[in-house]
Each structure stands twice: as structure tokens, then as C-alpha cells.
Design a protein around this motif. Structure first.
Motif, short mmCIF file in Angstrom:
data_model
loop_
_atom_site.label_atom_id
_atom_site.label_comp_id
_atom_site.label_asym_id
_atom_site.label_seq_id
_atom_site.Cartn_x
_atom_site.Cartn_y
_atom_site.Cartn_z
N GLU A 250 -7.00 3.66 7.44
CA GLU A 250 -6.29 4.76 8.11
C GLU A 250 -6.75 4.85 9.57
O GLU A 250 -7.92 4.96 9.87
N GLY A 251 -5.82 4.83 10.47
CA GLY A 251 -6.14 4.93 11.89
C GLY A 251 -6.80 3.69 12.45
O GLY A 251 -7.48 3.77 13.48
N ALA A 252 -6.63 2.54 11.80
CA ALA A 252 -7.29 1.32 12.25
C ALA A 252 -6.44 0.51 13.22
O ALA A 252 -6.72 -0.65 13.47
N GLY A 253 -5.39 1.09 13.75
CA GLY A 253 -4.54 0.36 14.67
C GLY A 253 -3.47 -0.40 13.92
O GLY A 253 -2.76 0.15 13.08
N ASP A 254 -3.35 -1.69 14.19
CA ASP A 254 -2.32 -2.53 13.58
C ASP A 254 -2.87 -3.11 12.28
O ASP A 254 -3.80 -3.92 12.29
N VAL A 255 -2.31 -2.70 11.14
CA VAL A 255 -2.79 -3.15 9.83
C VAL A 255 -1.64 -3.86 9.12
O VAL A 255 -0.55 -3.30 8.96
N LYS A 256 -1.90 -5.09 8.69
CA LYS A 256 -0.92 -5.85 7.93
C LYS A 256 -1.49 -6.16 6.56
O LYS A 256 -2.60 -6.69 6.45
N VAL A 257 -0.75 -5.82 5.51
CA VAL A 257 -1.21 -6.03 4.14
C VAL A 257 -0.15 -6.83 3.39
O VAL A 257 1.03 -6.79 3.73
N ASP A 258 -0.59 -7.58 2.37
CA ASP A 258 0.36 -8.37 1.60
C ASP A 258 0.95 -7.53 0.46
O ASP A 258 0.55 -6.38 0.23
N SER A 259 1.89 -8.10 -0.26
CA SER A 259 2.58 -7.36 -1.32
C SER A 259 1.63 -7.00 -2.46
O SER A 259 1.79 -5.96 -3.11
#
Length: 440
Positions: free
Chosen positions: A148-157
């Protein structure tokens, strides 16, 4: 000592500052960036320093599934041209001067307090793996708070599905089994709901209520739901096993209780168990029947007085880790008695892997907390275990407990009992007076 001389362009000294600590010197460098007037800085010979500022918004994170774990990697941008690998920063956090992380060659990164806290939390809840970091799937709630609030976060499915499953379980409210023959108090119903949600998620639990608050009946309520799909196993001290048999018969008469015998064909008994069966086994017999117990699948395994496995070196602690179950439950009023290593041993049964390896746990939590009183390590450990540990004291549920009742019963002794009692009393008087005569 770091000395700074500020001069105007004419060479006249305007002001001189002497700063005796590195952190203060670095803070000054940041302040000088926003100073509007002309400034010249003279460095000690052979020493220069540069500081770059970064905030949480400069961080990019990637989360992807790696078997039972989730790998975490990312970057932190210092400016448009310079980007640091996140693991590079994490490896240097313990060398930081306040919020300033050294990069080498006199270069430092100035973290905002928010970013520093996030990186410290991420370093604590994750463990090094290959070229990055990883978090066990059961540590997802702790990692989710870091994201949360870490900037740009990309996670997989896989991460999205995993988090959705946790959220769905947290929003589910199970009904008490219709066959439960007990009137649960409000806090006991809350305990049943909490346990059932974790079981639905696929996680284990440690119920650490004070003695006398009904841990057994809460466990039996969950057992009624689980036993429909297959057999359950209760492991307890020998002296407590009869109590489990009596409590199951009282509160859950639809379940069939079996006591693992000291002699006889224990392997055949274990192999023949099915739905609605509950096997009660002592810690002592666990060793002797380890192969049969670990060789089959259980719907639910309960460890009563679970502090019995606090020493990870013991055979019983190692044996219970091999048990295969859909839901693992530890009941204990003392999850930690002396050292934090006991908590690791307990959770190696409840949720294997969530606290990492034993060696990693010592490095990340036990030594920093016990030796250094590190608040960041304490906070991170609490974040990892909080979803799986529930403790209520008598003081917190006092309003739900029945009032204390006192009853005096007068018991009349028979003549043989009275004579025996009088003989014991006379004998005790002789022993008391004997030292007095010897002293004279």
C-alpha cells in the motif's frame, strides 16, 4: 568531524559550520539544495559526499508466484538517469545513518520516513532468495500492507487470486454446527468464526486463550464441520486425553471418538478411520505410531498444550511437522514461555514456512528483538503472526464469564476413616515434636 565553510563570491567568510556527526552533515547537504543564495562548500581533503532524495512514489515493485511463495523484486529511481535495484537498498539498510543509506564512494540515498519504514518492513517480512526476496503465501497479509502506497506495484494473476481468496474468507461468517451440544459465549463464537475462516482460507491457527476460557469447545465446534469430510486427530498430554474423550462425547455426540491404545494394532486402527471419526493420541504414543499418523491425510489436527513442541530439536516437534492436514490448530495459553525460538517451532507446525527457515528467523527476528530490542523487527514479526494467533485473557472477557459461586459441603467420615485420620494426626505430632527434643 565534517566541516563546512560557506563563503560569498568575493571570498569573504560569511559563516562557518562544524558538524560532528555524519547524519547531521547529510541533512545539511539536503538543506543547502533549497538555499537560494550563493554557497560554496569546502570539503576535507580526500572526502566528498553526495546525497540523492527518494520517496515512496519512486519505488516500483513486482510480485509474482513462485510455488508456495511469492517473489518480490523492484527498483527505486534516484533520478531520470539513475535507478537502483531494490534488493541493493535492502542489503544496505542495516548500515544506514538515520535515514541515509550508503551506496559507496561517498554517495548516499536520503529516504523519506515513509519509504524507510516500508523498506524495513519489507526486509523483515521477506527473506533473501536467489537474486531477490520472497514471502511465503501465508505471509500475504503482511506483504499486502507493505504494498500500500509503494508507488508503482505490478502483481501477477496468482497474487490477485490469492488475495481475493483471503478477502473472501475474511468476509465469510459460518453458522455454528446444528449438532453442537453447547451454548457458546460471544467470545467463543468469535473464536469459532475466526478458526473457521482460517480453515476456509487454508491456513493454520494458534488459539492462545487463557486457561478456563473454553479452547476445547471452540476446537470441537470447528471439528464438527471438518469431520464430515474425513477423520480428525487430537494430540494431547496423556493426562488430558480422557478429558478430550469426555468433552467430545458431551458436546459432539455425532462424532466417534477413538483412543489410540498403548497395545494392539494401532496401524490398523489409524488406517480404518473415516468421516466423523476422531482419534485421540498422547504425545508419548506419537513417537511409536509416527509412520501411520504421518502416512495418511487428516481433515484437522489439534495439538493441545502445544507448548509441548516448543523445542524444535525434539522428536515430537519434528514428528508433528510431518503430519498432513487440511487444517492445523495449536491450543496453548503460552505460545512463548522463554525464547522466541519457541514461537518458530510452534508455527513450523501451524503454518510451515510463514516465518522462514529457523536460521533466517534467528537473524531477522530472534536476535534483533531479544538482544537489540529492535522495534522494527518486533513490528514485522507481529504483522506475520497476527492473522494466525488469537489470545483473549480472562480480564478482556470478564463480562461474559459467569459469577463465581461458592459452595460448602460437610463430609462425615465413617468410623474406619476417622480412626485412620486420627492415627495420621498423632503420627504427624510425633514427627513435629522430635526435632524439639533433639535440640534440647
Amino acid at each position: 568531524v565534517y566541516k563546512r565553510q560557506l563563503r560569498d563570491r568575493g571570498g569573504c567568510d560569511l559563516h562557518e559550520l562544524v558538524i560532528e556527526d555524519l547524519e547531521g552533515c547529510l541533512e545539511l547537504l539536503l538543506e543547502l539544495r533549497s538555499y537560494a543564495g550563493p554557497v560554496a562548500v569546502e570539503w576535507p581533503e580526500g572526502r566528498t559526499m553526495r546525497v540523492s532524495s527518494v520517496a515512496a512514489g519512486n519505488m516500483k515493485l513486482r510480485v509474482a508466484q513462485d510455488r508456495d511463495w511469492f517473489s518480490v523484486d523492484g527498483t527505486v529511481a534516484l533520478d531520470e538517469e539513475q535507478v537502483l535495484e531494490m534488493r541493493f537498498l535492502l542489503d544496505r539498510l542495516d548500515k544506514a545513518q538515520g535515514r541515509f543509506v550508503p551506496l559507496g564512494d561517498g554517495r548516499f540515498v536520503a529516504l523519506t520516513r515513509q519509504l524507510q519504514a516500508q523498506l524495513q518492513r519489507l526486509a523483515s517480512v521477506s527473506e533473501p532468495h536467489k537474486a531477490g526476496r520472497r514471502v511465503h503465501a501465508l505471509g500475504a497479509p503482511a506483504l499486502d500492507a507493505v504494498l500500500e502506497g509503494a508507488g508503482d506495484v505490478k502483481v501477477d494473476s496468482a497474487w490477485k487470486k490469492h488475495v481475493a481468496r483471503i478477502q473472501a474468507a475474511a468476509g465469510w461468517t459460518p453458522a455454528l454446527p446444528a449438532t453442537l451440544q453447547a451454548e457458546l459465549r460471544d467470545y467463543q463464537v468469535e473464536g469459532f468464526v475466526w478458526l473457521s475462516r482460517l480453515a476456509r482460507w487454508g491456513a493454520g491457527a494458534c488459539l492462545a486463550d487463557d486457561m478456563g476460557l473454553g479452547k476445547t469447545v471452540q476446537a470441537i465446534a470447528v471439528m464438527l464441520d471438518r469431520a464430515v469430510e474425513g477423520p480428525c486427530l487430537v494430540i494431547a498430554p496423556t493426562s488430558v486425553c480422557p478429558n478430550w474423550e469426555a468433552e467430545i462425547a458431551r458436546f459432539a455426540p455425532t462424532l466417534r471418538t477413538h483412543r489410540l491404545p498403548v497395545t494392539g494394532d494401532r496401524v490398523a486402527l489409524v488406517a480404518g478411520l473415516g468421516a466423523h471419526d476422531v482419534l485421540v493420541c498422547s504425545y508419548g504414543l506419537l513417537h511409536q505410531t509416527e509412520g501411520a499418523l504421518t502416512g495418511r491425510h487428516w481433515q484437522m489436527v489439534v495439538l493441545d498444550e502445544a507448548q509441548a513442541i516448543k523445542n524444535a530439536e525434539t522428536r515430537r516437534a519434528q514428528a508433528v511437522q510431518e503430519l498432513r492436514a487440511e487444517f492445523r490448530l495449536a491450543l496453548t495459553g503460552t505460545p512463548v514461555e522463554n525464547y522466541l525460538d519457541e514461537l518458530w517451532s510452534l508455527f513450523s507446525f501451524v503454518n510451515p514456512g510463514v516465518l522462514g527457515s529457523r536460521e533466517g528467523f534467528q537473524k531477522r527476528f530472534a536476535r534483533p528483538i531479544e538482544r537489540d530490542k529492535d522495534p522494527h523487527a518486533r513490528q514485522a514479526l507481529r504483522a506475520l503472526v497476527r492473522p494466525f494467533l488469537l489470545r483473549r485473557t480472562k480480564a478482556t472477557v470478564l463480562s461474559e464469564l459467569p459469577p463465581r459461586t461458592e459452595q460448602t459441603l460437610n463430609v462425615e467420615m465413617t468410623e474406619p476413616e476417622r480412626a485412620f485420620y486420627e492415627a495420621l494426626r498423632q503420627l504427624s505430632l510425633i514427627h513435629i515434636s522430635e526435632p524439639t527434643r533433639q535440640a534440647e
